[in-house]
Design an enzyme around this catalytic site. Structure first.
Site, PDB file in Angstrom:
ATOM      1  N   GLU A 163       0.870  -1.187   0.000  1.00 14.76           N
ATOM      2  CA  GLU A 163       0.000   0.000   0.000  1.00 14.76           C
ATOM      3  C   GLU A 163       0.899   1.227   0.000  1.00 14.76           C
ATOM      4  O   GLU A 163       1.652   1.451   0.946  1.00 14.76           O
ATOM      5  CB  GLU A 163      -0.898   0.001   1.245  1.00 14.76           C
ATOM      6  CG  GLU A 163      -1.740   1.280   1.359  1.00 14.76           C
ATOM      7  CD  GLU A 163      -2.447   1.398   2.713  1.00 14.76           C
ATOM      8  OE1 GLU A 163      -2.806   0.364   3.314  1.00 14.76           O
ATOM      9  OE2 GLU A 163      -2.620   2.546   3.165  1.00 14.76           O
ATOM     10  N   LYS A 183     -10.740  -1.621   6.712  1.00 13.55           N
ATOM     11  CA  LYS A 183      -9.517  -1.285   7.436  1.00 13.55           C
ATOM     12  C   LYS A 183      -9.943  -0.787   8.821  1.00 13.55           C
ATOM     13  O   LYS A 183     -10.848   0.053   8.924  1.00 13.55           O
ATOM     14  CB  LYS A 183      -8.766  -0.199   6.667  1.00 13.55           C
ATOM     15  CG  LYS A 183      -7.633   0.465   7.432  1.00 13.55           C
ATOM     16  CD  LYS A 183      -6.699   1.182   6.482  1.00 13.55           C
ATOM     17  CE  LYS A 183      -5.766   2.133   7.196  1.00 13.55           C
ATOM     18  NZ  LYS A 183      -4.513   2.351   6.460  1.00 13.55           N
ATOM     19  N   ARG A 223       0.892  10.385   0.640  1.00 16.39           N
ATOM     20  CA  ARG A 223       1.327  11.398   1.602  1.00 16.39           C
ATOM     21  C   ARG A 223       2.521  12.188   1.111  1.00 16.39           C
ATOM     22  O   ARG A 223       3.038  13.041   1.845  1.00 16.39           O
ATOM     23  CB  ARG A 223       1.691  10.737   2.938  1.00 16.39           C
ATOM     24  CG  ARG A 223       0.482  10.180   3.639  1.00 16.39           C
ATOM     25  CD  ARG A 223       0.818   9.475   4.921  1.00 16.39           C
ATOM     26  NE  ARG A 223      -0.206   8.498   5.201  1.00 16.39           N
ATOM     27  CZ  ARG A 223      -0.114   7.543   6.113  1.00 16.39           C
ATOM     28  NH1 ARG A 223       0.958   7.447   6.868  1.00 16.39           N
ATOM     29  NH2 ARG A 223      -1.089   6.689   6.273  1.00 16.39           N
TER      30      ARG A 223
HETATM   31  C1  3PG Z   1      -1.524   3.636   7.756  1.00 24.38           C
HETATM   32  O1  3PG Z   1      -1.760   4.539   6.987  1.00 24.38           O
HETATM   33  O2  3PG Z   1      -2.079   2.538   7.660  1.00 24.38           O
HETATM   34  C2  3PG Z   1      -0.609   3.877   8.907  1.00 24.38           C
HETATM   35  O3  3PG Z   1       0.094   5.044   8.779  1.00 24.38           O
HETATM   36  C3  3PG Z   1       0.295   2.752   9.237  1.00 24.38           C
HETATM   37  O4  3PG Z   1       0.431   2.847  10.593  1.00 24.38           O
HETATM   38  P1  3PG Z   1       1.795   2.458  11.334  1.00 24.38           P
HETATM   39  O5  3PG Z   1       2.806   3.441  10.848  1.00 24.38           O
HETATM   40  O6  3PG Z   1       1.473   2.588  12.799  1.00 24.38           O
HETATM   41  O7  3PG Z   1       2.137   1.055  10.929  1.00 24.38           O
END
Ligand code: 3PG
Length: 209
Positions: A42, A130, A46
């Site tokens: 994924e 999700k 950003r």
């Molecule tokens: C996402 O967008 O799914 C998160 O930023 C991932 O979260 P994490 O950095 O805590 O794994």
């Protein structure tokens, strides 16, 4: 598209969530994940490089299924689909975005953090959601608590999932896969530590559901 056939998600137990600053890192990153046994990624929306990174991976590493994450508004859906995204992921899903995700030509994994949000998305027809941010929103206990009242909804928890707790999430019957940045953190990508990413991917790919 409603994710009635959650093909991208059942390929692997862990979906690495990656934030790519330099397009040049995209292909070595995807190859590093694939070498470790993770064939789904994924790419978050950003950074300005994100959509070009998606295009580069799709062109150069065809064995990797590329999702676009951090989809926040209908225009992001359009951009992600135009870039060739195999699936779409949102951190949260207001109604207008849910409609755009349902209308998109690729499957979507819409984000939720509460029972009411999960029910609204299930009513929309999304069977896999999700759960974000999983840790701060209740983590494993939350997922255990909703398994009986929401027996038909399955989740991909993300946000605070890491190498220490991923197995506990994956042991739950309403968890289809987990996502997280720990396999390919921004610092590792920036440092070009693709061997380290492959090593973490290998450990993640070996986790059992
Ligand atoms: C996402 O967008 O799914 C998160 O930023 C991932 O979260 P994490 O950095 O805590 O794994």
């Amino acid at each position: 598209m409603l994710l009635s056939d959650p093909t991208p998600l059942i390929a692997v137990p862990v979906i690495p969530v990656v934030t790519i600053e330099r397009v040049a890192d995209a292909v070595p990153l995807a190859r590093a994940l694939l070498a470790g046994g993770l064939s789904v990624v994924e790419v978050t929306l950003r950074t300005p490089a994100a959509l070009d990174a998606v295009r580069a991976i799709l062109a150069e590493v065809p064995d990797v299924i590329v999702g676009v994450g951090t989809v926040l508004r209908p225009l992001d859906v359009t951009h992600a689909v135009d870039a060739g995204a195999d699936f779409l992921v949102s951190p949260g899903t207001p109604e207008g975005l849910a409609q755009a995700l349902a209308d998109a030509p690729v499957p979507a994994l819409p984000g939720c953090a509460t029972v009411s949000e999960a029910l609204a998305l299930a009513a929309f027809g999304f069977p896999v959601l999700k759960f974000f941010p999983a840790g701060p929103s209740g983590g494993v206990p939350w997922l255990k608590a909703v398994a009986e009242p929401l027996p038909d909804i399955r989740f991909c928890p993300t946000g605070g999932v890491n190498g220490d707790n991923a197995a506990a999430y994956l042991a739950l019957r309403n968890v289809l896969a987990v996502g997280g940045s720990w396999v390919a953190p921004a610092q590792a990508i920036a440092a070009g530590d693709f061997a380290g990413i492959t090593a973490r991917a290998r450990v993640a790919a070996a986790l059992r559901r």
